[in-house]
Design a protein around this motif. Sequence first.
Motif, mmCIF file in Angstrom:
data_model
loop_
_atom_site.group_PDB
_atom_site.id
_atom_site.type_symbol
_atom_site.label_atom_id
_atom_site.label_comp_id
_atom_site.label_asym_id
_atom_site.label_seq_id
_atom_site.Cartn_x
_atom_site.Cartn_y
_atom_site.Cartn_z
ATOM 1 N N VAL A 1 -28.729 -37.561 6.887
ATOM 2 C CA VAL A 1 -28.293 -36.176 6.748
ATOM 3 C C VAL A 1 -26.897 -36.147 6.142
ATOM 4 O O VAL A 1 -26.103 -37.066 6.332
ATOM 5 C CB VAL A 1 -28.296 -35.432 8.101
ATOM 6 N N ILE A 2 -26.622 -35.077 5.393
ATOM 7 C CA ILE A 2 -25.269 -34.770 4.936
ATOM 8 C C ILE A 2 -24.867 -33.495 5.648
ATOM 9 O O ILE A 2 -25.479 -32.437 5.445
ATOM 10 C CB ILE A 2 -25.205 -34.600 3.409
ATOM 11 N N LEU A 3 -23.859 -33.590 6.506
ATOM 12 C CA LEU A 3 -23.477 -32.485 7.380
ATOM 13 C C LEU A 3 -22.256 -31.742 6.846
ATOM 14 O O LEU A 3 -21.405 -32.316 6.163
ATOM 15 C CB LEU A 3 -23.186 -33.007 8.790
ATOM 16 N N ASN A 4 -22.201 -30.460 7.221
ATOM 17 C CA ASN A 4 -21.074 -29.601 6.834
ATOM 18 C C ASN A 4 -20.862 -29.644 5.322
ATOM 19 O O ASN A 4 -19.732 -29.703 4.837
ATOM 20 C CB ASN A 4 -19.805 -30.038 7.561
ATOM 21 N N ALA A 5 -21.958 -29.625 4.583
ATOM 22 C CA ALA A 5 -21.901 -29.824 3.138
ATOM 23 C C ALA A 5 -21.362 -28.592 2.413
ATOM 24 O O ALA A 5 -21.654 -27.462 2.779
ATOM 25 C CB ALA A 5 -23.288 -30.173 2.608
ATOM 26 N N ALA A 6 -20.589 -28.863 1.369
ATOM 27 C CA ALA A 6 -20.094 -27.812 0.482
ATOM 28 C C ALA A 6 -20.602 -28.093 -0.919
ATOM 29 O O ALA A 6 -20.781 -29.252 -1.314
ATOM 30 C CB ALA A 6 -18.571 -27.778 0.494
#
Length: 366
Positions: free
Chosen positions: A124-129
């Motif tokens: 997972v890639i979290l808090n992605a912008a």
Amino acid sequence: MRKRVAVLAVVCLWIAAPGAQAPDRFVTTADTLVANPLFFHGKRVVVRHPVRRTDRLVQLDATSKPVYIFWREQPSGSEGEIRGEFWDLGRMQEGDERFSSFDFRAVVEEANKGRWPAREQVFVILNAAFIPVPPPTTPTIRSIVLAPEQFDNRTVTLTGRFKGRNLYGDLPQGVSKSKWDFVLQSADAAVWITGLRPKGKDFDLDPGARVDTGRWVEVTGIVHRDVAALWIAGESIRVATAPTDIPVEAPQPRLIVEPPPSVIFSAPLADDTDFPVSGRVRIQFSRDMNGTTFHGRVRIHYIGPNPPATAPTSTATYDEGTRSLEIKFKDPLPRFQSMSIELQEGIAANDGQVLKPWTLRFSTGG
């Protein structure tokens, strides 16, 4: 296959050259992320890759293993960079309260039929912008690493810091193309330079010496890539000055902060008095460690009255699978001899958090 990192246990410490610290953020590709999940676990990453959306989930498209994205806010546009923290779900504990704001149930259901995945299977890639920027066209270290397919087999000239043989962990692994392989780094990106000795008029840099790192050089070579591997076949090198247009960004607070690593077990135990003279020492850690940081920071010596004048010759091997350091002595140890093993300042977990200096004392038996 478990990756093992062997280092010689010697008594020395290193001093980082200015500008040679480990990076706070890693520009890379989706293929490289999936191929090196242990290296990127818990780190800030930047990728440029198409995404695939369903009713409930968003993930990087067409990767060999699934990488799901949890947006900080829904993006607008389709051309740009994805920035966030990369995590291997299998290395996280199900129900970990630090991740309570993220609902992984849909991910686990889709990727593994509702069962919490094993390591290196679901990411997972979290808090992605999402940063909307057009595809890079000018060959810089960052643009080549971010979109290597656009520069494949092209001759480029790049300016960056000499970082030696990946001495600061800028990249997950080597490419092993020549004995002179070294890392060239600028901003939040780094690339391997191969087949080119870092030597020229008035300079001769050693890829194995940290004292030589941090120097700015200009390298010309040809871009090559192979799935998750990327390198520049070097043709020429010269001393350069630092560019003035590199953006400087203050480090951002981490979304999830892992606890510092600690020693959770050792064999022998502290103050053991019957260690076999031909035995091996094993030290296990609470976190995945950066095996390269043990180099020069494992001090082994005799203590007590009338100790031998010379410290024992030994090798220390870090096993990523068991999170343990095994120390093997070249020759049998003296009988009834007290010893000390010191893990000195600078040993770190994969996310850069350092291990508090730790000492193990024990004695051999008869």
